[in-house]
Design an enzyme around this catalytic site. Structure first.
Site, PDB file in Angstrom:
ATOM      1  N   SER A 108     -65.935  61.631 -65.913  1.00 56.08           N
ATOM      2  CA  SER A 108     -65.450  62.210 -67.160  1.00 56.08           C
ATOM      3  C   SER A 108     -66.575  62.922 -67.905  1.00 56.08           C
ATOM      4  O   SER A 108     -66.387  64.016 -68.452  1.00 56.08           O
ATOM      5  CB  SER A 108     -64.852  61.106 -68.043  1.00 56.08           C
ATOM      6  OG  SER A 108     -64.309  61.654 -69.220  1.00 56.08           O
ATOM      7  N   HIS A 166     -72.850  56.402 -80.286  1.00 52.46           N
ATOM      8  CA  HIS A 166     -73.171  56.200 -78.865  1.00 52.46           C
ATOM      9  C   HIS A 166     -74.523  55.508 -78.709  1.00 52.46           C
ATOM     10  O   HIS A 166     -75.009  55.362 -77.582  1.00 52.46           O
ATOM     11  CB  HIS A 166     -73.246  57.544 -78.131  1.00 52.46           C
ATOM     12  CG  HIS A 166     -71.942  58.271 -78.037  1.00 52.46           C
ATOM     13  ND1 HIS A 166     -70.747  57.649 -77.764  1.00 52.46           N
ATOM     14  CD2 HIS A 166     -71.661  59.600 -78.151  1.00 52.46           C
ATOM     15  CE1 HIS A 166     -69.787  58.555 -77.715  1.00 52.46           C
ATOM     16  NE2 HIS A 166     -70.309  59.738 -77.953  1.00 52.46           N
ATOM     17  N   ARG A 201     -66.169  51.167 -70.374  1.00 47.52           N
ATOM     18  CA  ARG A 201     -65.400  51.783 -69.279  1.00 47.52           C
ATOM     19  C   ARG A 201     -66.230  51.696 -68.000  1.00 47.52           C
ATOM     20  O   ARG A 201     -67.466  51.793 -68.057  1.00 47.52           O
ATOM     21  CB  ARG A 201     -65.117  53.248 -69.609  1.00 47.52           C
ATOM     22  CG  ARG A 201     -64.176  53.975 -68.649  1.00 47.52           C
ATOM     23  CD  ARG A 201     -64.004  55.425 -69.055  1.00 47.52           C
ATOM     24  NE  ARG A 201     -62.922  56.081 -68.322  1.00 47.52           N
ATOM     25  CZ  ARG A 201     -62.610  57.374 -68.426  1.00 47.52           C
ATOM     26  NH1 ARG A 201     -63.298  58.154 -69.248  1.00 47.52           N
ATOM     27  NH2 ARG A 201     -61.604  57.889 -67.722  1.00 47.52           N
ATOM     28  N   TYR A 210     -61.736  49.767 -71.371  1.00 50.05           N
ATOM     29  CA  TYR A 210     -60.876  50.949 -71.241  1.00 50.05           C
ATOM     30  C   TYR A 210     -59.739  50.669 -70.266  1.00 50.05           C
ATOM     31  O   TYR A 210     -58.576  51.016 -70.506  1.00 50.05           O
ATOM     32  CB  TYR A 210     -61.752  52.105 -70.746  1.00 50.05           C
ATOM     33  CG  TYR A 210     -61.110  53.471 -70.685  1.00 50.05           C
ATOM     34  CD1 TYR A 210     -61.368  54.421 -71.659  1.00 50.05           C
ATOM     35  CD2 TYR A 210     -60.282  53.835 -69.623  1.00 50.05           C
ATOM     36  CE1 TYR A 210     -60.826  55.698 -71.601  1.00 50.05           C
ATOM     37  CE2 TYR A 210     -59.725  55.099 -69.548  1.00 50.05           C
ATOM     38  CZ  TYR A 210     -59.999  56.028 -70.546  1.00 50.05           C
ATOM     39  OH  TYR A 210     -59.446  57.284 -70.474  1.00 50.05           O
ATOM     40  N   ARG A 215     -59.301  64.659 -70.971  1.00 50.39           N
ATOM     41  CA  ARG A 215     -59.102  65.431 -69.743  1.00 50.39           C
ATOM     42  C   ARG A 215     -57.943  64.845 -68.942  1.00 50.39           C
ATOM     43  O   ARG A 215     -56.861  65.398 -68.892  1.00 50.39           O
ATOM     44  CB  ARG A 215     -60.386  65.442 -68.910  1.00 50.39           C
ATOM     45  CG  ARG A 215     -60.362  66.415 -67.741  1.00 50.39           C
ATOM     46  CD  ARG A 215     -61.696  66.426 -67.025  1.00 50.39           C
ATOM     47  NE  ARG A 215     -61.973  65.136 -66.404  1.00 50.39           N
ATOM     48  CZ  ARG A 215     -61.653  64.825 -65.139  1.00 50.39           C
ATOM     49  NH1 ARG A 215     -61.068  65.725 -64.384  1.00 50.39           N
ATOM     50  NH2 ARG A 215     -61.937  63.648 -64.639  1.00 50.39           N
ATOM     51  N   LYS A 216     -58.158  63.694 -68.302  1.00 51.31           N
ATOM     52  CA  LYS A 216     -57.100  63.021 -67.545  1.00 51.31           C
ATOM     53  C   LYS A 216     -56.819  61.613 -68.056  1.00 51.31           C
ATOM     54  O   LYS A 216     -55.692  61.158 -68.064  1.00 51.31           O
ATOM     55  CB  LYS A 216     -57.495  62.926 -66.057  1.00 51.31           C
ATOM     56  CG  LYS A 216     -57.481  64.248 -65.304  1.00 51.31           C
ATOM     57  CD  LYS A 216     -57.791  63.986 -63.824  1.00 51.31           C
ATOM     58  CE  LYS A 216     -57.746  65.256 -63.007  1.00 51.31           C
ATOM     59  NZ  LYS A 216     -58.064  65.000 -61.573  1.00 51.31           N
ATOM     60  N   GLY A 217     -57.903  60.911 -68.425  1.00 51.08           N
ATOM     61  CA  GLY A 217     -57.739  59.554 -68.930  1.00 51.08           C
ATOM     62  C   GLY A 217     -57.302  58.547 -67.881  1.00 51.08           C
ATOM     63  O   GLY A 217     -56.716  57.518 -68.211  1.00 51.08           O
TER      64      GLY A 217
END
Length: 548
Positions: free
Chosen positions: A397, A365, A389, A455, A511-513
């Site tokens: 997120s 990162h 992203r 993303y 989580r959800k994406g």
């Protein structure tokens, strides 16, 4: 308490009442009556604020903006000061002195729309009025300490206690009247283009953006370097140093301390190294070791800001390498993020990577400035995949991930989404500024060692993303293999795999994406703030981020 408040005010020798509002001694009845006839000039700039809400701070900003564009050559100390005041050591009241000042005049006032000159409450022509607002809790604390200093300096009766001062403030019985009447009176003008409203707290979170807003409002064009220079000069510490040297006693009392601290100041789950905040597993020793970390000729590196798609890309790369026989390890068996170390592991990740079989898949990162030179300036056949992203979905997120992680490790939670958003916007959360990270790597876009993926594009066409990665890694795969890998790396399948990981931090990741999930939590104001930040930071970079 009511009796105490009444008795203290009844015989106070340092304030007086005019038409139901209490004022300090330097705001006389004659001065207040003169406000009705005070004439504004076409190019006047007015700064309005309740006491201790940021008057001197904005004065410093305005002064430096006007200096930068050549519209003034005087310091803020040489500007006349608050319109309604007069001092015993000066020959004339401030409102009279202002009549002979050169243009553009910068006029300060604590008055309400009802007591200010009509040319301020109902401005015309090119008059500009900047209204600064600060939350009442910090305002009252700052005002209490300022008042105590002022009374001590002039050897007047001190305030009996904080409790009593608070009651006076709450009842609107202290100097300049009711805080809420003041703020709301001016706020009613928010749709008038002659006005610009600034929040003290927003200025603390993003001072360059505040400087830019003021410059734009004053129709002064400044480049980014000038904006940053003014913001730096107007940080609290620099401004306090300037005010401490003022020849005016009341200005030397103004800057006390920074009072908009966040929970991060005493956070037990992060720490700061060279100005950037990191999670506990990214130690100072690990970061210092990055300079000497050696890359191999066939290393594959995945770079992303947190919650921008690191694990998703790892799954894709792992399956591509498995498909062509270059690895038989699962993604869970790959060592993980370069700069991390965990208490349950015998060595830091960067040390463990030294004994890994090739090809190594290295995750990070870090920014180009903090990453190993072999990643920021790769050579030979090193391949660096950068995943980006949009910042709105990234922030949402990251917030949910951080809350899960803190709950798991029984650490102090983030108080709210609103506070997290402000930290993210200001680049004060872990791994620093999102925009510095993205733009730092984006500068390498023409280097053939790098592949950049969004993303959002991966969500729209995952098989195409798999094909791009395989081509970049020089792996030939037929269409059936591409489709199989894409299917295995859909969000639902990847989440199922991550949920079974033996590493706690990986189980929190998926989580959800979704793309556009930010709409479920962002307010309109937050969305506009981040849109403005994107425009400011990304303008001219050639990078377009997708939010839908």
């Amino acid at each position: 308490m009511a009796e105490k408040t009444a008795s203290f005010l009844d015989d106070d020798d340092f304030t007086h009442v005019v038409k139901g509002i209490r004022y300090p001694p330097d705001v006389t009845k004659d001065n207040l009556e003169a406000m009705a006839n005070f004439g504004l000039r076409d190019d006047d700039i007015v700064i309005v604020a309740f006491p201790k809400a940021g008057t001197n701070w904005v004065l410093e900003i305005v002064n430096k903006i006007l200096s930068a564009c050549g519209r003034t050559d005087v310091s803020s100390d040489d500007m006349v000061g608050k319109l309604e005041f007069s001092y015993p050591h000066e020959p004339r009241p401030r409102h009279v002195m202002l009549q002979t000042c050169a243009s553009p005049r910068v006029i300060l006032t604590h008055l309400t729309p009802h007591t200010a000159p009509p040319g301020i409450s109902q401005p015309k022509d090119n008059v500009k009025v900047i209204v600064v607002m600060r939350n009442p809790k910090d305002t009252v604390v700052s005002d209490f300490h300022f008042e105590q200093k002022l009374r001590a300096r002039f050897e007047r009766k001190p305030l009996p206690s904080w409790d009593e001062f608070f009651q006076l403030f709450l009842a609107g019985k202290h100097t300049f009247g009711c805080y809420f009447d003041h703020v709301l009176g001016w706020w009613q003008r928010r749709d008038d283009p002659h006005f610009l409203f600034l929040k003290y707290e927003d200025m603390k979170k993003d001072l360059p953006n505040a400087v830019r807003s003021v410059a734009t409002f004053l129709k002064v064009k400044l480049d980014d370097a000038s904006i940053e220079a003014i913001a730096h000069a107007c940080t609290f510490s620099n401004m306090k140093a300037a005010l401490d040297k003022s020849r005016y006693d009341d200005r030397t009392f103004n800057a006390r301390k920074e009072t908009t601290a966040t929970f991060m100041d005493d956070d037990d789950f992060t720490h700061v190294v060279k100005g950037i905040r990191y999670p506990p597993y990214v130690t100072k020793d690990n970061l210092e070791a990055m300079a000497n970390f050696r890359l191999r000729a066939d290393d594959i590196v995945i770079v992303a800001f947190p919650k921008a798609g690191t694990n998703w890309m790892l799954e894709i790369v792992n399956k591509i390498l498995s498909a062509c026989g270059r690895t038989d390890a699962s993604s869970d068996d790959m060592v993980g993020k370069l700069e991390f170390s965990y208490p349950h592991e015998p060595r830091p990740r960067h040390v463990m990577l030294q004994t890994c079989a090739s090809p190594r898949v290295i995750l990070t990162h870090l920014t180009p400035h903090t990453a190993p030179p072999g990643i920021s300036q790769p050579k030979d056949n090193v391949k660096v995949l950068v995943v980006m992203r949009n910042p709105k979905d990234t922030a949402v997120s990251y917030f949910h991930f951080e809350q899960k992680r803190r709950a798991y490790f029984e650490r102090k939670p983030i108080p709210s989404w609103d506070e997290f958003f402000q930290l993210f916007l200001a680049g004060k959360h872990t791994f620093g500024c999102y925009f510095d990270h993205v733009l730092g790597w984006w500068q390498r876009r023409d280097d053939p060692h790098f592949l950049f993926l969004k993303y959002e594009d991966m969500k729209k066409d995952l098989p195409n993303a798999v094909r791009s990665v395989a081509t970049f890694l020089k792996v030939k795969l037929d269409d059936a293999s591409i489709e199989a890998i894409a299917h295995a790396c859909t969000f639902s399948n990847m989440k199922a795999a991550l949920d079974k990981s033996r590493y706690d931090d990986r189980t929190f990741n998926a989580r959800k994406g979704l793309v556009g999930d930010w709409k479920t939590i962002f307010t309109d104001e937050q969305s506009k703030s981040l849109d403005l930040k994107c425009k400011t930071k990304l303008e001219g970079a050639g990078l377009i981020l997708d939010f839908e």
